[in-house]
Design an enzyme around this catalytic site. Structure first.
Site, short mmCIF file in Angstrom:
data_model
loop_
_atom_site.label_atom_id
_atom_site.label_comp_id
_atom_site.label_asym_id
_atom_site.label_seq_id
_atom_site.Cartn_x
_atom_site.Cartn_y
_atom_site.Cartn_z
N GLU A 1 2.81 6.90 -2.52
CA GLU A 1 2.53 8.08 -3.35
C GLU A 1 2.91 9.39 -2.65
O GLU A 1 3.24 10.37 -3.33
CB GLU A 1 1.04 8.15 -3.71
CG GLU A 1 0.47 6.89 -4.33
CD GLU A 1 -0.16 5.97 -3.29
OE1 GLU A 1 -0.67 4.91 -3.68
OE2 GLU A 1 -0.17 6.34 -2.09
N ASP B 1 0.84 -1.20 0.00
CA ASP B 1 0.00 0.00 0.00
C ASP B 1 0.88 1.26 0.00
O ASP B 1 2.07 1.20 0.31
CB ASP B 1 -0.90 -0.02 1.24
CG ASP B 1 -2.19 0.75 1.05
OD1 ASP B 1 -2.33 1.44 0.01
OD2 ASP B 1 -3.06 0.67 1.92
N ASP C 1 -8.86 3.51 -3.39
CA ASP C 1 -9.99 3.77 -2.49
C ASP C 1 -11.22 4.26 -3.23
O ASP C 1 -11.39 5.47 -3.49
CB ASP C 1 -9.57 4.78 -1.42
CG ASP C 1 -8.49 4.24 -0.51
OD1 ASP C 1 -8.21 3.04 -0.58
OD2 ASP C 1 -7.92 5.03 0.27
#
Length: 773
Positions: A432, A429, A495
């Site tokens: 970024e 995950d 998401d």
């Protein structure tokens, strides 16, 4: 990034220095160099006091031409993506009577000495695209210039120079790709910033920004710069695509097809092909969800619940709270809720399950790894030598410096211990939120490292799994990526929210990513944020289990099917829908593995925009609510509770996978489906290998194999498919017409395979041949 004020003027504070003409062209060994003044040369004195742009053409492989434009070459060349340039390039460069051309395969670039600049790319006599007047420039930009610098607007020292180029857009030409973008599938009219952000699926931001696009006119363009690349796609100049970068040099590659599959094949030959992933990864993944309470008993209740309801489960995923809160990432099981992780993993494996755990590259200040990494110099630093930290996400978190070989090896060793403990996969995950006010161990430009970080992070984790499990057994569940990230699958859409609108935007993101070189893709069934109503969950379940990879996951609520309806007598309940499509996907495994082998070999994705399979059909130009799963199955998810769906079937007679109904294509159609159904059609001429086992994806698919045939027209029709054998080799099966019969033949000696028509008729093989009258 927009530099102009309309067609004639520059914006205040911007000086645009366009290549006005070509003064001279020099041919080298497979290169062509052109000197382009930014003023028209009328006298010798006109050569003074002006910028000059040097354009060098070369070819890293056949049918690809590299354009490198430089203003000042004295500045260090920024870090670029690693490319495989040891290919079959045999470029020829010539200059004759002021005309220069460089030929690479079927693609030729043309330049002429003269009073108007034009760089033209042709395939034979056909102009593919061109960079004409006012299309290549160095832009000098004042600090207070009236431009939007996009995601780096707030940098302390804004750039003073940018390089930009423009390529023509023809009438009817449509642009696709540029990463996993959730807005309009066709990018015309958009301004796109290549800058990884954690922005969810309902914003203009993207987790996976790829500076590559292709068009429906036979070519693609890859800008080889991992920093902030700004695209104006028929927006600032409506007849052109513009791309710009900070600095003194711009490098891009024009990739000729002419069809989109070939463009992707050549692009992924340059940037890397998707790795093969294991058969077990195609099955259903179930997670603890993000912030929900869970322990081993909760996990077991989910696993037991799936087994009791005959819903096949392949992977169980532990999200963030497998580690103790405030400690992410310490890569240690929270002993308060998982006191016996070794035994738990062993028990899960004994049930035939694989295990995935969540990680990210951010190290909280409370983690023991923070002190260890800080002492060894493994965390990213500020200019004053202190560790870069902030409190967004984890309190006081630092960032692993993957430009340091020692830091990378340290992190990999921590993961290696988990793999040896029994973890089979990692959800990688984040990656970024990478700052630009830092200093990297290898001296990399922070602006370029922002996007490139995701690549180094996922590469390190993927390497651990390859080293520990072997080639073909490594699989991630990754959110962030940059160009080349397709080498480290699988990627998921990030998401989303629990709605039909978010389900549709998620699919658009997957289609855009597929046209950016990524072979596998997944998403959160039911949406991540919020709680889906039963209808959304069921519709998303059918879509998710007909994607390359399938995961049920949520933020603050569980995603087990019985929480959305489990009446066993009701075929439309969430449990019944999940059971039906999870078992169907397992039967499709021989077919899906074949599509995965194709992705690995050629770069053609498993989930394919219609454009890839029907490039000559103008009706698919803007189709973004359906896709091809492999080359032979068309899937149209249903985005409504009522079950109404519009879909387009290209020419030919199609057959429903679920009902066997034959439908004539060549146009749009409306259908209504209950929750246990959706449009899934076999393409004319398809042969789908179906496995016999519905309970798991990783079996010997040759045992009791069925060849589901939907023959094409013509007496000479035949089709050969390959099915993986347990040892990794393949067995070939050929189905053909023989008069009024269908005949299937194979040298595969094992008994048990059979031929079946879409009408349900079936015949077993005898001595390697099956005949369906």
């Amino acid at each position: 990034m927009k530099f102009t004020d309309g067609f004639w003027h520059a914006r205040p504070g911007v000086g645009l220095h366009y290549a006005r003409e070509v003064d001279r062209i020099v041919a080298g060994d497979g290169t062509l160099t052109a000197i382009a003044p930014t003023k028209t040369i009328t006298t010798r004195g006109a050569t003074l006091n002006q910028p000059v742009l040097t354009t060098v053409l070369s070819a890293p492989m056949d049918n690809v031409i590299t354009v490198r434009v430089t203003h000042h070459k004295g500045r260090p060349d920024p870090r670029r993506f690693d490319l495989d340039v040891a290919g079959d390039a045999r470029p020829t460069a010539t200059v004759e009577d002021g005309h220069g051309q460089l030929t690479s395969g079927a693609l030729t670039a043309h330049l002429d000495v003269g009073t108007s600049f034009e760089l033209r790319f042709q395939a034979g006599d056909e102009v593919v695209t061109r960079s004409a007047a006012k299309s290549m420039a160095w832009a000098s930009v004042a600090p207070d210039a009236a431009i939007d610098r996009g995601p780096i607007q707030l940098r302390t020292n804004p750039a003073t120079g940018y390089m930009l180029a423009q390529l023509d857009l023809g009438v009817g030409e449509v642009v696709y790709g540029l990463g996993e973008r959730f807005g309009p599938y066709a990018k015309n009219g958009q301004a796109v910033d290549i800058w990884n952000e954690d922005g969810g699926t309902s914003s203009e931001q993207a987790y996976k920004n790829i500076p590559f696009y292709l068009t429906n006119r036979g070519y693609g363009v890859f800008v080889n710069d991992p920093g902030h690349v700004s695209f104006e796609v028929g927006s600032e100049a409506v007849e052109r695509v513009q791309f710009s970068v900070e600095g003194e040099t711009l490098e891009y590659h024009v990739i000729y097809g002419p069809d989109p599959k070939t463009i992707l094949e050549r692009y992924t030959a340059l940037t890397g092909r998707p790795a093969e992933v294991p058969a077990w990864s195609y099955g259903l993944w179930l997670t603890t969800s993000f912030t929900t309470d869970y322990d081993e008993a909760t996990v077991n209740s989910f696993i037991d619940g799936m087994a009791e309801r005959d819903i096949p489960l392949s992977v169980f995923h532990f999200d963030c709270f497998w580690m103790r809160d405030f400690n992410w990432c310490d890569l240690e099981w929270d002993p308060r809720v998982f006191p016996d992780p070794d035994g738990m993993l062993e028990r899960m494996h004994a049930r035939g399950l694989r295990v995935c755990v969540w990680i990210n590259p951010y190290i909280a200040q409370q983690s023991p790894l923070f002190d260890e990494g800080m002492a060894a110099g493994y965390l990213v630093k500020r200019a004053d030598g202190s560790v870069w930290q902030w409190d967004r996400w984890q309190a006081g978190m630092g960032l692993i410096d993957f430009t340091s070989p020692e830091a990378t090896a340290w992190f990999k060793d921590k993961l290696r211990a988990l793999v040896r403990q029994g973890v089979d996969s990692f959800k990688t995950d984040f990656g970024e939120r990478i700052p630009v006010d830092v200093v990297w161990a290898d001296g990399s430009d922070p602006l370029r490292m922002h996007n490139l970080y995701a690549h180094l992070y996922n590469q390190a984790v993927h390497e651990v799994l390859v080293e520990e499990r072997g080639e073909g057994e490594a699989v991630l569940f990754a959110r962030s990526a940059s160009a080349g990230g397709q080498q480290f699958p699988v990627h998921w859409g990030g998401d989303s929210t629990a709605s039909y609108a978010s389900m549709a935007e998620t699919l658009r993101g997957g289609l855009s990513l597929a046209l950016s070189g990524f072979g596998y893709w997944s998403h959160d069934i039911g949406g991540f944020e919020g709680v889906p109503d039963a209808a959304v969950f069921k519709r998303w379940t059918a879509f998710g289990l007909l994607s390359s990879h399938s995961r049920m996951h949520g933020s603050d609520s569980y995603r087990v099917p019985w929480m959305f309806g489990e009446d066993e007598a009701d075929e439309q309940s969430a449990v019944s829908v999940a059971r039906r499509f999870a078992r169907l996907k397992n039967r499709l495994m021989p077919y899906l593995l074949g599509a995965g082998r194709e992705a690995h070999a050629t770069g053609t994705p498993v989930m394919r925009p219609m454009l890839l399979e029907f490039p000559g059909d103008p009706s698919v130009t803007y189709v973004d609510r359906q896709y091809m799963l492999g080359g032979d199955l068309l899937v149209a998810p249903v985005f409504s509770t009522e079950g109404d769906v519009e879909l387009y079937l290209p020419e030919g007679r199609w057959a429903s996978l679920l009902t066997g109904e034959l439908v004539d294509g060549g146009g749009w159609r409306r259908e209504r489906h209950q929750f246990d159904s959706l449009p899934v059609y076999l393409r004319p001429g398809a042969v789908i290998p179906l496995g016999a086992r519905e309970d798991r994806p990783d079996t010997d698919h040759l045992v009791d194999l069925t060849l589901l045939a939907h023959p094409g027209e013509g007496d000479d029709w035949s089709r050969t498919v390959e099915v993986a054998r347990p040892d990794g080799s393949t067995a070939a099966f050929t189905v053909r017409r023989d008069g009024a019969d269908l005949v299937a033949e194979s040298a595969y000696a094992a008994d048990g395979w059979s031929l079946q028509g879409v009408d349900g008729r079936r015949v077993a093989a005898e001595a390697g041949t099956a005949r369906l009258a």
